[in-house]
Structures are given as structure tokens and as C-alpha cells.
Enzyme design. Structure first.
Site, PDB file in Angstrom:
ATOM      1  N   GLU A 167      -7.648   0.908  -3.422  1.00  0.00           N
ATOM      2  CA  GLU A 167      -7.905   1.112  -1.546  1.00  0.00           C
ATOM      3  C   GLU A 167      -9.042   2.568  -1.934  1.00  0.00           C
ATOM      4  O   GLU A 167      -9.666   2.864  -1.345  1.00  0.00           O
ATOM      5  CB  GLU A 167      -6.705   1.208  -0.700  1.00  0.00           C
ATOM      6  CG  GLU A 167      -6.211   0.538   0.351  1.00  0.00           C
ATOM      7  CD  GLU A 167      -5.609  -0.901  -0.739  1.00  0.00           C
ATOM      8  OE1 GLU A 167      -4.756  -0.125  -1.461  1.00  0.00           O
ATOM      9  OE2 GLU A 167      -4.901  -1.645   0.139  1.00  0.00           O
ATOM     10  N   HIS A 223       3.324  -1.380   7.764  1.00  0.00           N
ATOM     11  CA  HIS A 223       2.597  -2.381   8.259  1.00  0.00           C
ATOM     12  C   HIS A 223       2.438  -2.090   9.891  1.00  0.00           C
ATOM     13  O   HIS A 223       2.267  -2.938  10.198  1.00  0.00           O
ATOM     14  CB  HIS A 223       3.122  -3.936   8.158  1.00  0.00           C
ATOM     15  CG  HIS A 223       2.634  -4.355   6.561  1.00  0.00           C
ATOM     16  ND1 HIS A 223       3.292  -3.377   5.281  1.00  0.00           N
ATOM     17  CD2 HIS A 223       1.481  -5.340   6.279  1.00  0.00           C
ATOM     18  CE1 HIS A 223       2.556  -4.510   4.640  1.00  0.00           C
ATOM     19  NE2 HIS A 223       1.946  -5.044   4.510  1.00  0.00           N
TER      20      HIS A 223
HETATM   21  C1  TPP Z   1      -1.754  -1.187  -1.248  1.00  0.00           C
HETATM   22  C2  TPP Z   1      -2.227  -2.726  -0.094  1.00  0.00           C
HETATM   23  N1  TPP Z   1      -3.144  -3.231  -0.133  1.00  0.00           N
HETATM   24  C3  TPP Z   1      -3.040  -4.266   0.162  1.00  0.00           C
HETATM   25  C4  TPP Z   1      -1.517  -4.962   1.234  1.00  0.00           C
HETATM   26  C5  TPP Z   1      -2.056  -6.301   1.243  1.00  0.00           C
HETATM   27  N2  TPP Z   1      -1.746  -6.983   0.768  1.00  0.00           N
HETATM   28  C6  TPP Z   1      -0.298  -7.714   0.974  1.00  0.00           C
HETATM   29  S1  TPP Z   1      -0.140  -9.105  -0.036  1.00  0.00           S
HETATM   30  C7  TPP Z   1      -0.909  -9.378  -1.144  1.00  0.00           C
HETATM   31  C8  TPP Z   1      -2.005  -9.377  -2.127  1.00  0.00           C
HETATM   32  C9  TPP Z   1      -0.442  -8.885  -3.345  1.00  0.00           C
HETATM   33  O1  TPP Z   1      -1.407  -9.513  -4.968  1.00  0.00           O
HETATM   34  P1  TPP Z   1      -0.480  -9.946  -5.588  1.00  0.00           P
HETATM   35  O2  TPP Z   1      -0.412  -8.393  -6.269  1.00  0.00           O
HETATM   36  O3  TPP Z   1      -0.974 -10.920  -6.856  1.00  0.00           O
HETATM   37  O4  TPP Z   1       1.063 -10.147  -5.181  1.00  0.00           O
HETATM   38  P2  TPP Z   1       1.143 -11.679  -4.541  1.00  0.00           P
HETATM   39  O5  TPP Z   1       1.418 -11.622  -3.442  1.00  0.00           O
HETATM   40  O6  TPP Z   1       0.022 -12.687  -5.987  1.00  0.00           O
HETATM   41  O7  TPP Z   1       2.427 -12.260  -5.435  1.00  0.00           O
HETATM   42  C10 TPP Z   1      -2.519  -8.165  -0.369  1.00  0.00           C
HETATM   43  C11 TPP Z   1      -3.427  -7.411  -0.626  1.00  0.00           C
HETATM   44  C12 TPP Z   1      -1.095  -4.310   0.789  1.00  0.00           C
HETATM   45  N3  TPP Z   1       0.061  -5.065   1.462  1.00  0.00           N
HETATM   46  N4  TPP Z   1      -0.167  -3.009   0.132  1.00  0.00           N
END
Ligand code: TPP
Ligand code: MG
Lengths: 321, 323
Positions: free
Chosen positions: B60, B129
Site C-alpha cells: 500500500e 475491514h
Molecule cells: C494490507 C492489506 N492489503 C490488502 C488486503 C486484502 N487481501 C486480503 S488477503 C490478500 C491476499 C494475501 O495474499 P497472501 O499473503 O499470499 O496470503 P494468501 O491469501 O494467499 O494466504 C489480500 C490482497 C489486506 N487484507 N491487507
């Protein structure tokens, strides 16, 4: 510390609990019985369960938005987890946190996190606390491939490396952060573990579909951390079976890729191994399987029958009184 | 007139501005093929490609910061931050960089950056959220703060924001994306700092923000049956704030309630109420009332979540109290 037969059976049981929990949650969301955001861990069980098997009850973990597996791995009760997802008073956080914030402080689980990367500095701080208190504990810090691109990841691993904190940083690389492939989001390829060099700690890639391989790697890193020799970055290659969320059409990956990973299912292959090694008979394995299934069914009933919190609780817990 | 959703209105606004000005582009998490967490860029990736509809890593601070840098050097970026709750991570780039660069550089720089983000409760997403954080941004001189409440406003305001040379935070409520409303096919713009009277009435002024506008309108409908005429004013932008429209309504009704979902303490209602006191005190027949989110983090449990934010019945109750 070699794993006893009992340990391995318990790992198998917990992997099943996670899988059935996630399938039940998926079903309940589909029925509209549970609201809120939830991210399912199905497919990745070997990581949380293998890693948590390598630590003691008084060691800490930090979890993620995809946190149900970590919670069960650390000894959490699916009943209280299910009630939390349902927003019920009997849940781990009295219904205030939901799936994104399940924390079982009684088992030293410092909580799931709604903020991707949010747990990494917290794990680092728990490591600092252990070091300052000389309490000989360790911290397992779980996070995703996507989280490895946050500033929090970089700042924390650097701090952990500089101060030689007793933290094992465990990257669950399931190939995608939501819809974005790690291959397009991470500049250094092919592994996230190679970044460890920048933080003065060892990095290692592990097959995240093999619960014993995860256990073994984490156990070594935990021993090292406990001795005061600093953190390790372990990258577990794994795969989430379901969409990122319920509405995800999974257009960014192929059904073939999904099938390839499911063919290597961590629970099925572990069961096979346990039977081959005479740890379990087929019949025993089946009984454990059925009991896990039943326990999750009972958890859902418990959650459904539990009361919602009273509206008067809304303003409680904001501050320490 | 045709009806489209709030989500489609946003897509149209970005599409039209991208066709009009090749310096405009969108970047953020999952805005490409996925089409945005709330579908607000659906289809744009196919039309404009990965250069101008850019998926980013989960970073971000860099999403906003790269937006600032690109804006300073001739581009007109739209940076999407999936949930307003995550702006905390980008706050240095928003509050210390984007907002202040122009002033610090003696008026010689411009930051034509739009930060689009989603806010609000209603889905049991809990404390990280579900927030409404417009007050954070209202407190930062140099930023504009825009919160549309329907598809028509969303489209007209977003187009204006994209053309504006100042950094803007454009806040979309997550429960609004599927809302339908009339939006003309022909191009139009809505200036910032122009409130909209969503319903006129002479008894009480209700100043409502974002989804509270729809709740206030429903409350007004019910109150009309009892002979109470409520005027519903939607500021649409909180910075700049259209005090002229607000004050002229106050002059008519003498009674004001400010309704917002964000927590009460230090919220937009505090600012609006104070401005009314400063600028229209003589016309007030009762103290300005605030109806807002409770001073607690947003809980997950649906029963608590509902109790945490103003409902239609709360607005009706507040109106009856003030008259
Ligand atoms: C700071 C932040 N940015 C964006 C999100 C939205 N978001 C939730 S899960 C996710 C993907 C996360 O990817 P990863 O770290 O690879 O974990 P996975 O979901 O694959 O287990 C996103 C973009 C969030 N919750 N927090
Ligand atoms: Mg991932």
C-alpha cells in the site's frame, strides 16, 4: 526431538480437523448462515500442523487472514472457532473478531490478522520480549507470499536479523496473493526464501504439502532460535484449494493446475505414509477421520445453538477498565 | 433515463477519463483481470491492458507513493486501496507526501492523484475491514475528501476528481456497489464542494454522509406520513465542504442532525456541527445533534454490528427528539 507415533497421529487428526472445518465453513457460508469474510486453509494443512508440531505450548504464533489452520495447529478448539465465525458469544473473541481475528491467547496464539503483513512486526516484538525476558520461548510467524511484499515484512525481518530474535518466519507460498501470481508480484524469482540473505538469516524452501518435511525444517529453526542464534526464513510451497473468497471465479489459474496440486494432497499422502510405516492401520485411520468429521459437525451445532452477544456488550472491551 | 449500478458508474467514469486523457491510469491490488475486490474496474483490463490497468503487489505504501511520484511527473494516476482500513499503511505517502508536497514546494508542484477506496460496515467484516475513516483525511490540509452516496454522484464526482490537480481521497461505501440509480448516457461532471439537497422539507435538516443518505431518505419518507418534513442534505465532498447550502437549509429549518457511520468522537459531525454554530448560530432553534457510529471498533457479530451504526429507526427517533 523425534516425533512419537502419538505425535504423528495427533498431527493427522489436526489436519483432518482443519480440512473438515473449512469444508463446513464453506457450506455454512453458502447457506448464508455465517456472514463476514473468511479465507479457507484447505490444501495448506501440512504447513500449520507441521510447523506447530515443532513448538511447545508456551511458544507463540502469529497468524493471518487465512488463520483457521494455525489456530487448530496451536491447539485451538474448533467449537470455539466456529462460534467465533458465527459471531456468537461463546466464540474465542465473544463474537467481536470473527474469522479474521480469531485469537486464542490461552494457547499463546497471538491472533489472526485482517491486515496482510500485520502479524509480522508483532511476531518480531514477541521475539524481542522473549529475548529481553530470557524466557527461552520461540515465535512462529506465519504469512503469505503476498505479505512478503509489504513493508512490514522487510522492516521486521531486518529487525529480527539485526537483533537475532527467536522468531521463525514461515512464508506460506500458495502461488497467489488473491488473484495476483507470486511470479508477477515478487521481483526476485523463483523463491521468496532467497530474500533471507538480505536480512542476515538462513532461508530455506520446503515442500509445504509434506507435513513431516515442514516439521523437520521448523524444528531445526526452532532449536536454533531457542539457542539464541537468531531467526530463519522458511518458505513452504503449498496451494489453497478454494477461491480466495466465496465470490472468486478463479480466472487467474487453471483447473489443471488445481488438479495437479490436489493430486498431491497433504492429508491423503500423510495417511498413506502412516499406514505404510505401521503407525496406523487403515481401520484406525478411518476411525480418526470419522471422529474428526463428527467433531466438526458437533462444532457447527454448538455454534448454531450458542447465543449471540447482547447488544449491551458493544462498548465493552474497548479499554482496560 | 437508464439505470446502472454504483459499480458500473465508477467503471464508466474511469473508462471515459482514460479514453479522454492517456495520462490517466489505474493501479492497485487485483484491479486487473480480477476487476477489483468490488468489481469497480471490471472490463477495464481487457480494454486498456496491463500497462494502464496495473495489478500491484500488496504494498500500500508504494501504491500511493508511486502514485504521488507519477503524479508529480506528469501522469494522472488513480490508486486503489482495497479497503480504507489499509490506508494506515500508506498514511505517510497520503498525509505527509501527497497532501503537503505542493505547499512545501511553495505552490510549484501539483499532485493530480485520486486514491479510490472502500469503507463501511454491513458485511460482518469486523474491525479492520469495516471502518469509515473520512475524518482522518479531513484533518490533513491539502487533501480533498469525497464520499458519493449514489451512482449518479459517483460517476460525476469521480470524473471531476480525475481531472482535478489536487490529491483526492474518493471513498466508496462497500454496501453501495450494487446500488442502482439513474445515470445519463451523456457526459456530465459534478463540481467538488457542492452539496445536494436529496429531499426538501421545512422542519428538520438532516445532513447525511454516504450510505446514511439512503437511510435518511427512508426515515424522511416515514416521517412525512406523520406530517414531519425532513430536508436531507448530502455534502458529497467533506473537503471542500459546501457550507452555503448547509446554512441556507439551517436558516429554513432551524434544526439540524448530522448523520454518519464513522465513530462519533472527532468525526465529520463534529466539524460540520461546529461550522454551523460558527456560521448560522442565530438561526438555530436547538443544539445541533449528531447521530453516528458508536465509539468502538466495528464488531464482527451481526447483532453488534447493527447496533454500532445509525439505523433508520435511530434517525426517526433523533428527528422526533429535536422537533
Ligand atoms: C494490507 C492489506 N492489503 C490488502 C488486503 C486484502 N487481501 C486480503 S488477503 C490478500 C491476499 C494475501 O495474499 P497472501 O499473503 O499470499 O496470503 P494468501 O491469501 O494467499 O494466504 C489480500 C490482497 C489486506 N487484507 N491487507
Ligand atoms: Mg498467497
Amino acid at each position: 526431538m523425534a516425533l512419537s507415533k502419538k505425535d504423528m497421529v495427533e498431527m493427522y487428526r489436526r489436519m483432518l480437523l482443519v480440512r473438515y472445518f473449512e469444508e463446513k465453513v464453506d457450506e455454512l457460508y453458502g447457506l448464508g448462515k455465517i456472514k463476514g469474510g473468511t479465507h479457507l486453509y484447505a490444501g495448506e494443512e501440512a504447513v500449520a500442523i507441521g510447523a506447530c508440531a515443532a513448538i511447545k505450548p508456551d511458544d507463540y504464533i502469529t497468524s493471518t487472514h487465512r488463520g483457521h489452520g494455525h489456530c487448530v495447529g496451536k491447539g485451538g478448539d474448533p467449537k470455539l472457532m466456529m462460534a467465533e465465525l458465527w459471531g456468537k458469544k461463546t466464540g474465542y473473541c465473544k463474537g467481536k473478531g470473527g474469522s479474521l481475528h480469531i485469537a486464542d491467547l490461552s494457547s499463546n496464539n497471538l491472533g489472526a490478522n485482517g491486515i496482510v503483513g500485520g502479524g509480522i512486526p508483532i511476531a518480531t516484538g514477541a521475539g524481542l520480549s522473549i529475548q529481553m525476558k530470557k524466557s527461552k520461548q520461540v515465535v512462529l510467524c506465519f504469512f503469505g507470499d503476498g505479505a512478503s511484499n509489504t513493508g512490514s515484512f522487510h522492516e521486521s525481518l531486518n529487525m529480527g536479523g539485526v537483533w537475532k530474535l527467536p522468531v521463525v518466519y514461515i512464508c506460506e507460498n500458495n502461488l497467489y496473493g488473491m488473484s495476483v501470481p507470486a511470479a508477477r508480484a515478487c521481483a526476485a524469482q523463483p523463491d521468496i526464501a532467497i530474500r533471507a540473505t538480505s536480512y542476515g538469516m538462513p532461508g530455506q524452501v520446503v515442500d509445504g504439502m509434506d507435513v513431516l518435511a515442514v516439521y523437520e525444517a521448523v524444528r531445526k529453526a526452532v532449536d536454533k532460535a531457542r539457542k539464541g542464534s537468531g531467526p530463519t526464513l522458511i518458505e513452504c510451497k503449498t496451494y489453497r484449494y478454494k477461491g480466495h473468497s466465496k465470490s472468486d471465479p478463479r480466472a487467474y489459474r487453471t483447473r489443471e493446475e488445481e488438479a495437479e496440486w490436489q493430486a498431491r494432497d497433504a492429508i491423503l499422502s500423510f495417511r498413506k505414509k502412516l499406514v505404510e510405516k505401521d503407525v496406523l492401520t487403515e481401520k484406525e485411520a478411518e476411525r480418526i477421520n470419522n471422529e474428526a468429521y463428527e467433531y466438526i459437525e458437533a462444532s457447527a451445532r454448538f455454534a448454531e445453538e450458542s447465543p449471540y452477544p447482547d447488544v449491551s456488550e458493544l462498548l465493552e472491551d474497548v479499554y482496560v477498565d | 433515463m437508464r439505470e446502472i449500478t454504483f459499480q458500473q458508474a465508477l467503471i464508466e467514469a474511469m473508462r471515459e477519463e482514460m479514453l479522454r486523457d492517456e495520462r490517466v491510469f489505474l493501479m492497485g491490488e487485483d484491479v486487473g483481470l480480477y476487476g477489483g475486490a468490488y468489481g469497480a474496474s471490471r472490463g477495464l483490463f481487457n480494454e486498456f491492458g496491463p500497462e494502464r490497468i496495473r495489478d500491484t503487489a500488496i504494498s500500500e505504501a508504494a501504491i500511493v507513493g508511486a502514485g504521488v511520484g507519477a503524479a508529480l511527473t506528469g501522469m494522472r494516476p488513480i490508486a486503489e486501496i482495497m479497503y480504507i482500513d489499509f490506508t494506515g499503511i500508506a498514511m505517510d505517502q497520503i498525509a505527509n507526501q501527497a497532501a503537503k508536497v505542493r505547499y512545501m514546494f511553495g505552490g510549484k508542484a501539483r499532485v493530480p492523484l485520486v486514491i479510490r477506496t472502500s469503507c463501511g460496515s454491513g458485511r460482518s467484516f469486523a474491525a479492520q475491514h469495516s471502518q469509515c475513516l473520512e475524518a482522518w483525511f479531513m484533518h490533513v490540509p491539502g487533501l480533498y475528501v469525497v464520499m458519493p452516496s449514489n451512482p449518479y454522484d459517483a460517476k460525476g464526482l469521480l470524473k471531476t476528481c480525475i481531472r482535478d490537480d489536487n490529491p483526492v481521497i474518493f471513498i466508496e461505501h462497500k454496501m453501495s456497489y450494487k446500488m442502482k440509480g439513474q445515470v445519463p448516457k451523456e457526459e456530465y461532471l459534478i463540481p467538488l464542494g457542492q452539496a445536494d439537497v436529496k429531499r426538501s422539507g421545512g422542519d428538520v435538516t438532516v445532513i447525511a454522509i454516504s450510505t446514511m443518505v439512503q437511510r435518511a431518505l427512508k426515515a424522511a419518507e416515514e416521517l412525512a406520513v406523520e406530517g414531519i418534513e425532513v430536508e436531507v442534505i448530502d455534502p458529497r465532498s467533506l473537503v471542500p465542504l459546501d457550507m452555503e447550502s448547509i446554512c441556507s437549509s439551517v436558516k429554513k429549518t432551524g434544526r439540524v442532525i448530522v448523520v454518519h457511520e464513522s465513530v462519533e468522537r472527532g468525526g465529520p459531525g463534529a466539524e460540520i456541527a461546529t461550522r454551523i454554530m460558527e456560521e448560522a448560530f442565530d438561526y438555530l432553534d436547538a443544539p445541533v445533534k449528531r447521530l453516528s457510529g458508536k465509539n468502538c471498533p466495528m464488531p464482527c457479530s451481526p447483532v453488534l454490528e447493527e447496533a454500532a451504526v445509525p439505523q433508520i429507526s435511530d434517525i426517526i427517533g433523533a428527528v422526533k427528539e429535536i422537533i
